[in-house]
Design a protein around this motif. Structure first.
Motif, PDB file in Angstrom:
ATOM      1  N   SER A  50       0.836  -1.203   0.000  1.00 45.37           N
ATOM      2  CA  SER A  50       0.000   0.000   0.000  1.00 45.37           C
ATOM      3  C   SER A  50       0.871   1.253   0.000  1.00 45.37           C
ATOM      4  O   SER A  50       0.583   2.224  -0.710  1.00 45.37           O
ATOM      5  CB  SER A  50      -0.912  -0.011   1.226  1.00 45.37           C
ATOM      6  OG  SER A  50      -1.639   1.186   1.317  1.00 45.37           O
ATOM      7  N   TRP A  51       1.948   1.224   0.814  1.00 39.67           N
ATOM      8  CA  TRP A  51       2.852   2.376   0.846  1.00 39.67           C
ATOM      9  C   TRP A  51       3.474   2.609  -0.535  1.00 39.67           C
ATOM     10  O   TRP A  51       3.569   3.733  -1.007  1.00 39.67           O
ATOM     11  CB  TRP A  51       3.940   2.118   1.887  1.00 39.67           C
ATOM     12  CG  TRP A  51       5.091   3.081   1.811  1.00 39.67           C
ATOM     13  CD1 TRP A  51       5.160   4.309   2.379  1.00 39.67           C
ATOM     14  CD2 TRP A  51       6.331   2.893   1.113  1.00 39.67           C
ATOM     15  NE1 TRP A  51       6.361   4.908   2.082  1.00 39.67           N
ATOM     16  CE2 TRP A  51       7.100   4.063   1.309  1.00 39.67           C
ATOM     17  CE3 TRP A  51       6.865   1.864   0.341  1.00 39.67           C
ATOM     18  CZ2 TRP A  51       8.378   4.210   0.764  1.00 39.67           C
ATOM     19  CZ3 TRP A  51       8.127   2.013  -0.214  1.00 39.67           C
ATOM     20  CH2 TRP A  51       8.874   3.171   0.007  1.00 39.67           C
ATOM     21  N   HIS A  53       2.350   1.753  -3.519  1.00 37.39           N
ATOM     22  CA  HIS A  53       1.392   2.261  -4.502  1.00 37.39           C
ATOM     23  C   HIS A  53       1.072   3.732  -4.257  1.00 37.39           C
ATOM     24  O   HIS A  53       0.562   4.418  -5.152  1.00 37.39           O
ATOM     25  CB  HIS A  53       0.110   1.435  -4.479  1.00 37.39           C
ATOM     26  CG  HIS A  53       0.287   0.051  -5.040  1.00 37.39           C
ATOM     27  ND1 HIS A  53       1.016  -0.202  -6.173  1.00 37.39           N
ATOM     28  CD2 HIS A  53      -0.167  -1.166  -4.620  1.00 37.39           C
ATOM     29  CE1 HIS A  53       1.011  -1.500  -6.438  1.00 37.39           C
ATOM     30  NE2 HIS A  53       0.300  -2.110  -5.505  1.00 37.39           N
ATOM     31  N   GLY A  54       1.359   4.227  -3.070  1.00 35.22           N
ATOM     32  CA  GLY A  54       1.090   5.627  -2.770  1.00 35.22           C
ATOM     33  C   GLY A  54       2.177   6.567  -3.238  1.00 35.22           C
ATOM     34  O   GLY A  54       2.012   7.793  -3.162  1.00 35.22           O
ATOM     35  N   LEU A  55       3.297   6.034  -3.723  1.00 31.69           N
ATOM     36  CA  LEU A  55       4.376   6.890  -4.212  1.00 31.69           C
ATOM     37  C   LEU A  55       3.936   7.603  -5.484  1.00 31.69           C
ATOM     38  O   LEU A  55       3.300   7.017  -6.351  1.00 31.69           O
ATOM     39  CB  LEU A  55       5.629   6.063  -4.503  1.00 31.69           C
ATOM     40  CG  LEU A  55       6.329   5.435  -3.292  1.00 31.69           C
ATOM     41  CD1 LEU A  55       7.467   4.541  -3.753  1.00 31.69           C
ATOM     42  CD2 LEU A  55       6.855   6.509  -2.354  1.00 31.69           C
ATOM     43  N   SER A  56       4.284   8.865  -5.570  1.00 32.82           N
ATOM     44  CA  SER A  56       3.896   9.632  -6.758  1.00 32.82           C
ATOM     45  C   SER A  56       5.122  10.323  -7.335  1.00 32.82           C
ATOM     46  O   SER A  56       6.162  10.435  -6.689  1.00 32.82           O
ATOM     47  CB  SER A  56       2.837  10.681  -6.390  1.00 32.82           C
ATOM     48  OG  SER A  56       3.357  11.571  -5.412  1.00 32.82           O
ATOM     49  N   TRP A  78       5.087  -6.088  -5.344  1.00 36.55           N
ATOM     50  CA  TRP A  78       4.955  -4.731  -5.855  1.00 36.55           C
ATOM     51  C   TRP A  78       4.646  -4.735  -7.361  1.00 36.55           C
ATOM     52  O   TRP A  78       3.885  -3.900  -7.849  1.00 36.55           O
ATOM     53  CB  TRP A  78       6.248  -3.954  -5.606  1.00 36.55           C
ATOM     54  CG  TRP A  78       6.353  -3.403  -4.206  1.00 36.55           C
ATOM     55  CD1 TRP A  78       5.411  -3.436  -3.237  1.00 36.55           C
ATOM     56  CD2 TRP A  78       7.479  -2.726  -3.648  1.00 36.55           C
ATOM     57  NE1 TRP A  78       5.871  -2.833  -2.098  1.00 36.55           N
ATOM     58  CE2 TRP A  78       7.144  -2.377  -2.316  1.00 36.55           C
ATOM     59  CE3 TRP A  78       8.740  -2.380  -4.125  1.00 36.55           C
ATOM     60  CZ2 TRP A  78       8.016  -1.703  -1.467  1.00 36.55           C
ATOM     61  CZ3 TRP A  78       9.602  -1.702  -3.287  1.00 36.55           C
ATOM     62  CH2 TRP A  78       9.251  -1.368  -1.974  1.00 36.55           C
TER      63      TRP A  78
END
Length: 761
Positions: A50-51, A53-56, A78
Motif C-alpha cells: 500500500s505504501w 502504490h502511494g508513491l507519486s 509490488w
C-alpha cells in the motif's frame, strides 16, 4: 557494419546469461531466491504494498536488507497489479562491466523488449567514449520514453565497479516523469548514487520495515502448520526480531516437534539450521579480519570504534565497523547513537558460541577490557555486567558500591537493586560492599537493616578486601550504625564523626556523616556545633549532589533556627529544602518525613493553612514507613508536627502526636534537647486544650490519621491509598471516630472536628 556487429555481440551476451527481461503489463520472470523463503506459504505484505502504490512522481526506492528479509518476494508483490509496464532485472557479477550492465538495462527498457542497437555504436571499450557519448545517448533515449514504467533491479550488491554505478546513476538522473526505480540489495549503495539523484525523492526500505510484524509472523507459522501459544509466538518474534528467514527456519524446526515451548526456548542463532544459515550467508563471506572482529566483539551487544579498539587491543575499528555495516546489515547502525552499532540477536548468539568454541581462553580478558572501558566512559551498568562475566565479582562489587550513595540520594534505588539481583547469594553475603549496598537499599525502602549490617561486619572481619575498600566499608558501617541510632544520640554523633574521618574527601558518604553528626549534636544540646556540621553537609550535598541528604541538612538547620525563634532564617531554609525535594522528585522517600514536617510548621507559621495540613499529612504517611531506623526521628517529627497543628488551631491532633512521641522517647534516652522540645510542646498543647472547648474526644493515632483527611475531597479509597492501608480499615477507623465524636456522617464529623480543633481545612 562493425558497429552493428558489436551491438549484436553485446545482445548475445545478455541473452546467453538470461539475466534481463522486459515485461509489459505484468511481471512473469522467473527468479530464484538464495535465502530460504517460505514460497509455499506466502505472506502478503499489504502495508508495504500500500505504501509503495502511494508513491507519486518520479521516485527512487532503495530496498536494503540482509539475506532472508524477503526483498525479492516484496518486489514480486509490488510488480503485481501494476497499471504501468514493469521491468525486472537481477544483477550478477557480469554487471561490473558497464557495457554489459547497459545492455541489460537497454534490453529491459527497450520498446517491446527490443534492443536499440543504435545505443551501442562506436568504440564501447573506450571508457572516455562510453562516459561522454554512450551514457548521454542512453539518458536521452530514456527521457524520451512516453509511458511511465516501474523498473525493479535486484541484487545490486553485485555491482562494485564505479563505472557500473555511473550507469545506474544515469538511470536515476534521467528517470521519466511518473516512473519508479527500485534498487534492492544486501548492501548500502555508494554515496555516488545518492548524489546523482539530486533533488529527486529517494525512499528507503530497510530491515525495520521488512521485518514481519507479530501478525505476519503468526500467519507464516500457521501456513507451515505450526501452532504456538501467544506467549511462545511472542518469544519467537522477539528472538527473530521479525526476520522472515529466521521465522521460517524456526518454523521448519518446530514442525512435528513434541514440545514446541521447549523448542522455542532453545531456538537461537547457534542452534541447528539457523547457525548453518548464518554461517553460509554471513560468516563464510567475511575475511579473517572481519570474522575475528565480529566474533570477539559480539559479547558487547552494542559496539563502537573506540570500544572495539579497547577490547581488541587494536586501532581502526570504526572504519571497519562502518564497512561491515554497509555489507552485512545484521550489524546495524544505531540511529540514536552516531558511531554505534548493534548486532542482530541471532547473529550475536552464533558469534558468542563461535568465540566460546574457538577461543574460550580469551573470553574473560575480553570482558575485563570491556568493563574497564565502560567504567572509564561512565557507563556503569555494562561495566558491572562485564566485570561479572569476566569472573571478577570483587571488582563488580566495587563498581556497585561506588555508585550506591549517589543513586540512592537521587531516587534511583531500583537501579542498585537490579544490579544486586544479578549477584549470587554467596557473593552478597561474602562481600562486605554488596552487603552494605543491600543495607542502604533496605534503609531507603524502610525495610529491616540490621541483618545486612551484621552480614557486612562479619564479612569485614574476614579481611578479604583490600585496605582502601575495607576502610570505606568500615566508614559505611559507622554511617549505618549512626543512621539506625539504636545506641542513642551520643553514639550517633560518634558514628557520624568517625564515618566522616574514615571516608575519602570526595566521597558522597561524607554528606550523610555531616547530617548524622549535626543531628546528634542537636539532640544532645550543642546547637552551635550542630549548625556547623549541618552547614557543611548542606554545602557538600549541593556539590555532589546528594539531594535527599542535602534537603535533610537544610530542613534540620531550619528546625534549629526555629527553636531559637529565628524565623527569618527558618522560612527560606525550609523553602529551599522543599524545592530540592520537588526538583529531584524524592517526595516519596520515607526519610523525607522531617522535611515535610518542617514544611508543615513553616507554612502554619506563615498562615498557609491548607498547604500546612497537606504537608503534615504526607509527613505522617512517610513516618509510618520509617519504623526500622532512627527512633529519634519518630519523636522529633511528631513534636514538630504537634507545633504545626497548634498553630493551625488543632490541639486535639497535637495532643495525640505528643502522646505518640512520649511512647517512643525511651528509645532515645540520651537526647536532653529532644526531651526539652517534647516538654515544651506538651505544655503548649495542654494550655491550648484547657483554654479551648471542653469535651474534646480522645482518638487513637490511627483514627487521628484518618480524621485529618476527612475534611479533604479524597474518597475513602483515595485516603486508603494515601495512608497505605486498606479501604475497609479506613471505614472501620472512620466509624469508630464518628462514634467518639457523636455523629453518624462524614459531613457532621468534619463540622465537629473543626469545632473541637481536631483537624479540618
Amino acid at each position: 557494419s562493425s558497429e552493428q556487429t558489436s551491438a549484436r555481440l553485446v545482445l548475445s551476451n545478455v541473452e546467453d546469461n538470461a539475466r534481463a527481461c522486459a515485461v509489459t503489463g505484468d511481471s512473469s520472470a522467473e527468479h530464484s531466491a538464495r535465502a530460504p523463503a517460505p514460497d509455499d506459504v506466502p505472506v502478503a505484505r499489504a502495508g508495504l504494498t500500500s505504501w509503495f502504490h502511494g508513491l507519486s512522481g518520479s521516485s527512487v526506492v532503495l530496498v536494503t536488507a540482509p539475506a532472508g528479509y524477503g526483498k525479492t518476494t516484496l518486489l514480486q508483490q509490488w510488480a503485481a497489479g501494476q497499471g504501468r509496464p514493469v521491468a525486472r532485472l537481477t544483477l550478477d557479477r557480469s554487471s561490473n562491466d558497464p557495457v554489459v550492465l547497459l545492455a541489460y538495462l537497454a534490453t529491459a527498457l527497450g520498446p517491446s523488449g527490443q534492443l536499440n542497437l543504435g545505443l551501442f555504436s562506436g568504440p564501447l571499450s573506450d571508457p572516455a567514449f562510453f562516459e561522454t557519448v554512450v551514457l548521454p545517448r542512453f539518458g536521452r533515449a530514456l527521457r524520451a520514453r512516453e509511458d511511465p514504467f516501474l523498473l525493479l533491479v535486484d541484487d545490486v550488491q553485485e555491482v562494485s565497479a564505479t563505472r557500473s554505478w555511473s550507469v545506474l546513476s544515469t538511470v536515476i538522473s534521467c528517470l521519466p516523469e511518473r516512473s519508479l526505480l527500485v534498487l534492492a540489495g544486501r548492501a548500502e549503495p555508494p554515496p555516488l548514487l545518492a548524489r546523482s539523484a539530486g533533488r529527486r525523492p529517494i525512499a528507503r526500505v530497510g530491515p525495520a520495515e521488512l521485518a514481519f510484524s507479530p501478525a505476519e509472523g503468526a500467519e507464516l507459522l500457521r501456513g507451515m502448520d505450526v501452532k504456538l501459544s501467544s506467549e511462545d509466538g511472542a518469544a519467537l518474534q522477539a528472538k527473530s526480531e521479525g526476520w522472515p528467514a529466521a521465522l521460517y527456519l524456526a518454523g521448519l524446526s518446530l514442525q512435528g516437534h513434541p514440545d514446541p515451548p521447549a523448542a522455542v526456548a532453545e531456538f537461537s542463532g547457534s542452534s541447528g539450521v539457523m547457525s548453518d544459515y548464518l554461517r553460509d550467508e554471513f560468516l563464510a563471506r567475511s575475511t579473517a579480519e572481519v570474522g575475528q572482529l565480529l566474533r570477539r566483539t559480539a559479547i558487547l551487544g552494542d559496539v563502537s570504534g573506540p570500544l572495539c579498539d579497547a577490547v581488541l587491543g587494536t586501532a581502526g575499528s570504526a572504519t571497519l565497523l562502518a564497512q561491515i555495516s554497509r555489507t552485512n546489515l545484521l550489524l546495524e547502525p544505531k540511529s540514536d547513537e552516531p558511531g554505534w552499532y548493534r548486532y542482530h540477536q541471532l547473529l550475536s548468539d552464533l558469534l558468542r558460541a563461535e568465540l566460546h568454541r574457538l577461543e574460550p581462553e580469551i573470553e574473560s580478558e575480553l570482558h575485563a577490557r570491556a568493563s574497564r572501558w565502560f567504567e572509564a566512559n561512565s557507563r556503569v551498568s555494562p561495566a558491572i555486567a562485564h566485570a561479572r562475566a569476566a569472573g571478577d565479582a570483587a571488582r563488580a562489587a566495587e563498581l556497585v558500591w561506588a555508585e550506591t550513595p549517589r543513586l540512592l540520594a537521587t531516587g534511583h534505588r531500583g537501579t542498585v537493586e537490579r544490579w544486586l539481583e544479578d549477584f549470587s547469594r554467596s557473593d552478597l553475603v561474602a562481600d562486605p560492599l554488596l552487603a552494605l549496598a543491600n543495607a542502604w537499599c533496605a534503609m531507603s525502602s524502610g525495610e529491616p537493616v540490621d541483618p545486612w549490617l551484621v552480614t557486612a561486619e562479619l564479612a569485614l572481619r574476614k579481611g578479604d578486601r583490600q585496605v582502601t575498600a575495607a576502610v570505606s566499608a568500615a566508614g559505611s558501617v559507622a554511617l549505618l550504625r549512626g543512621s539506625l541510632a539504636a545506641d542513642g544520640a551520643r553514639q550517633m554523633t560518634v558514628d557520624g564523626e568517625l564515618a566522616h574521618d574514615l571516608d575519602a574527601e570526595d566521597s558522597p558518604g561524607r554528606v550523610v556523616a555531616c547530617y548524622l553528626a549535626g543531628v546528634g549534636h542537636h539532640l544532645t544540646g550543642d546547637a552551635e556545633t550542630s549548625m556547623r556540621w549541618l552547614e557543611k553537609g548542606r554545602e557538600l550535598g549541593r556539590r555532589f549532589p546528594m539531594p535527599t541528604v542535602w534537603a535533610l541538612c537544610t530542613a534540620q538547620l531550619g528546625l534549629v533556627t526555629a527553636l531559637e525563634g529565628d524565623w527569618q532564617r527558618t522560612v527560606p531554609l525550609v523553602d529551599e529544602a522543599m524545592e530540592i525535594v520537588r526538583r529531584f522528585e524524592v517526595q516519596d522517600y520515607a526519610t523525607m518525613a522531617p522535611v515535610f514536617a518542617m514544611s508543615a510548621l513553616s507554612m502554619a507559621h506563615t498562615r498557609r493553612h491548607a498547604e500546612a495540613r497537606s504537608a503534615a499529612a504526607h509527613a505522617m504517611v512517610l513516618l509510618d514507613r520509617v519504623i526500622h531506623i532512627a527512633p529519634w526521628m519518630a519523636v522529633e517529627v511528631r513534636a514538630v508536627l504537634a507545633r504545626a497543628h497548634l498553630l493551625l488551631g488543632e490541639p486535639g491532633i497535637a495532643s495525640t502526636l505528643t502522646r505518640e512521641a512520649d511512647e517512643r522517647l525511651p528509645a532515645t534516652p540520651d537526647a536532653p534537647a529532644l526531651e526539652r522540645q517534647l516538654d515544651e510542646v506538651r505544655s503548649l498543647t495542654r494550655t491550648a486544650i484547657d483554654g479551648g472547648r471542653a469535651g474534646s474526644p480522645t482518638l487513637t493515632g490511627a483514627e487521628q490519621r484518618v480524621v485529618r483527611l476527612l475534611p479533604t475531597h479524597l474518597s475513602f479509597v483515595e485516603i486508603a491509598e494515601e495512608l497505605y492501608i486498606s479501604k475497609n480499615t479506613v471505614k472501620t477507623q472512620a466509624i469508630s471516630a464518628y462514634r467518639k465524636l457523636g455523629v453518624n456522617s462524614r459531613s457532621a464529623a468534619v463540622e465537629r472536628i473543626r469545632a473541637w480543633g481536631l483537624g479540618g481545612s
